[in-house]
Design an enzyme around this catalytic site. Structure first.
Site, PDB file in Angstrom:
ATOM      1  N   GLY A  76       0.799  -1.223   0.000  1.00  0.00           N
ATOM      2  CA  GLY A  76       0.000   0.000   0.000  1.00  0.00           C
ATOM      3  C   GLY A  76       0.828   1.268   0.000  1.00  0.00           C
ATOM      4  N   ILE A  77       0.461   2.194   0.894  1.00  0.00           N
ATOM      5  CA  ILE A  77       1.169   3.468   1.001  1.00  0.00           C
ATOM      6  C   ILE A  77       2.641   3.230   1.329  1.00  0.00           C
ATOM      7  CG2 ILE A  77       1.381   5.574   2.374  1.00  0.00           C
ATOM      8  CD1 ILE A  77      -1.658   5.512   2.741  1.00  0.00           C
ATOM      9  N   ARG A 110       5.786  -7.257   8.657  1.00  0.00           N
ATOM     10  CA  ARG A 110       5.427  -8.580   9.152  1.00  0.00           C
ATOM     11  C   ARG A 110       5.088  -9.561   8.044  1.00  0.00           C
ATOM     12  NH1 ARG A 110       0.470  -7.952  13.026  1.00  0.00           N
ATOM     13  NH2 ARG A 110      -0.305  -6.918  11.157  1.00  0.00           N
ATOM     14  N   ASP A 166       7.622  -6.770  13.868  1.00  0.00           N
ATOM     15  CA  ASP A 166       6.298  -6.419  14.376  1.00  0.00           C
ATOM     16  C   ASP A 166       6.500  -5.242  15.327  1.00  0.00           C
ATOM     17  OD1 ASP A 166       3.903  -6.220  15.824  1.00  0.00           O
ATOM     18  OD2 ASP A 166       3.524  -8.377  15.688  1.00  0.00           O
ATOM     19  N   VAL A 167       5.859  -4.111  15.040  1.00  0.00           N
ATOM     20  CA  VAL A 167       6.116  -2.910  15.838  1.00  0.00           C
ATOM     21  C   VAL A 167       5.525  -2.986  17.239  1.00  0.00           C
ATOM     22  CG1 VAL A 167       6.386  -1.399  13.830  1.00  0.00           C
ATOM     23  CG2 VAL A 167       4.117  -1.659  14.895  1.00  0.00           C
ATOM     24  N   GLY A 175       0.425   0.259  10.376  1.00  0.00           N
ATOM     25  CA  GLY A 175      -0.860   0.497  11.020  1.00  0.00           C
ATOM     26  C   GLY A 175      -1.873  -0.564  10.650  1.00  0.00           C
ATOM     27  N   TYR A 221      -9.101   3.298  15.780  1.00  0.00           N
ATOM     28  CA  TYR A 221      -8.227   3.780  14.706  1.00  0.00           C
ATOM     29  C   TYR A 221      -8.087   5.301  14.758  1.00  0.00           C
ATOM     30  CZ  TYR A 221      -6.467   4.550   9.952  1.00  0.00           C
ATOM     31  OH  TYR A 221      -5.719   4.946   8.860  1.00  0.00           O
ATOM     32  N   LYS A 235      -4.628   7.573  15.520  1.00  0.00           N
ATOM     33  CA  LYS A 235      -4.081   8.544  14.574  1.00  0.00           C
ATOM     34  C   LYS A 235      -4.052   9.946  15.171  1.00  0.00           C
ATOM     35  CE  LYS A 235      -3.220   5.678  11.226  1.00  0.00           C
ATOM     36  NZ  LYS A 235      -1.830   5.414  10.797  1.00  0.00           N
TER      37      LYS A 235
END
Length: 234
Positions: free
Chosen positions: A13-14, A34, A48-49, A77, A140, A144
């Site tokens: 993705g991003i 991951r 893994d954060v 995220g 979520y 953020k």
């Protein structure tokens, strides 16, 4: 550019678009993730954060290969949506642990090398939903929103060391997360987006690259919306 860059969640993705943009610019890129999707020409690191041990291992490997991390992009995220009354404490806590506490963990680890070289850029990927909220996604949105306070506190604390901390807040972006969104919600958000389309991932990546560039060295503590006008509340 030939900078040492580490991107969390940088394989999809991003994050993938950001990783590819830094690679194209000539930087030494470490991608911490991951998953199983890997980027050619990048240093791919399993991480893994939510694990301090895995973060330490990833940074140690990146530093051994590329030197002290000069640019950190905290992008990892997750979402786990549910109405408030149906959302379990585990759902709430897991999203906060990944999106917000995970950002704290990687920023803390990155700060060591940045302080030593008295230079660094920390860039956090937030969301327009951090300010606007989103029905059924309180965990979520809260995670953020928390990134804003974290990044601005880092900006104040580490400015004497030549370290900047900024945020980018995308709106709708053409990724798997958008595909997984309920159609009714997606259409409502698109209708509120002034430009009437989702962003392409490379449009977010271009803003990240700009924040990491020398021309942006006087910007810190800023939150930059890349949301097509969604955050204006139309």
């Amino acid at each position: 550019m030939n900078r040492s860059v580490l991107i969390t969640g940088g394989n999809r993705g991003i994050g993938r678009a950001i990783s590819e943009a830094f690679l194209k610019a000539g930087d030494r890129v470490a991608v911490a993730h991951r998953g199983t999707d890997e980027l050619p020409d990048a240093l791919n690191l399993r991480c893994d954060v939510t694990s301090t041990e895995q973060i330490n291992a990833a940074f140690t490997a990146a530093e051994a290969a590329h030197g002290p991390v000069e640019v950190l992009v905290s992008n990892a995220g997750i979402t786990d949506s549910a109405p408030l009354a149906a959302m379990s404490e585990d759902q709430f806590s897991h999203v906060l642990d990944t999106n917000l506490t995970g950002a704290y963990r990687v920023a803390k680890r990155a700060s060591r090398g940045m302080v030593r070289i008295r230079h660094g850029r920390m860039i956090f990927i937030s969301s327009v939903m951090g300010a606007a909220g989103r029905r059924g996604a309180g965990n979520y949105a809260a995670s953020k929103a928390g990134l804003v306070g974290l990044a601005r506190s880092i900006a104040r604390e580490y400015a004497p060391y030549g370290i900047t901390a900024n945020l980018i807040s995308p709106g709708l972006v053409r990724t798997e997360m958008l595909d997984d969104m309920p159609e009714e919600m997606r259409l409502q958000l698109l209708d509120r987006t002034l430009l009437k389309r989702p962003a392409e991932p490379d449009e977010i990546a271009a803003t990240v690259l700009w924040l990491a560039a020398g021309e942006s060295r006087y910007i810190t503590g800023a939150e930059i919306p890349v949301d097509g006008g969604l955050g204006l509340g139309a």
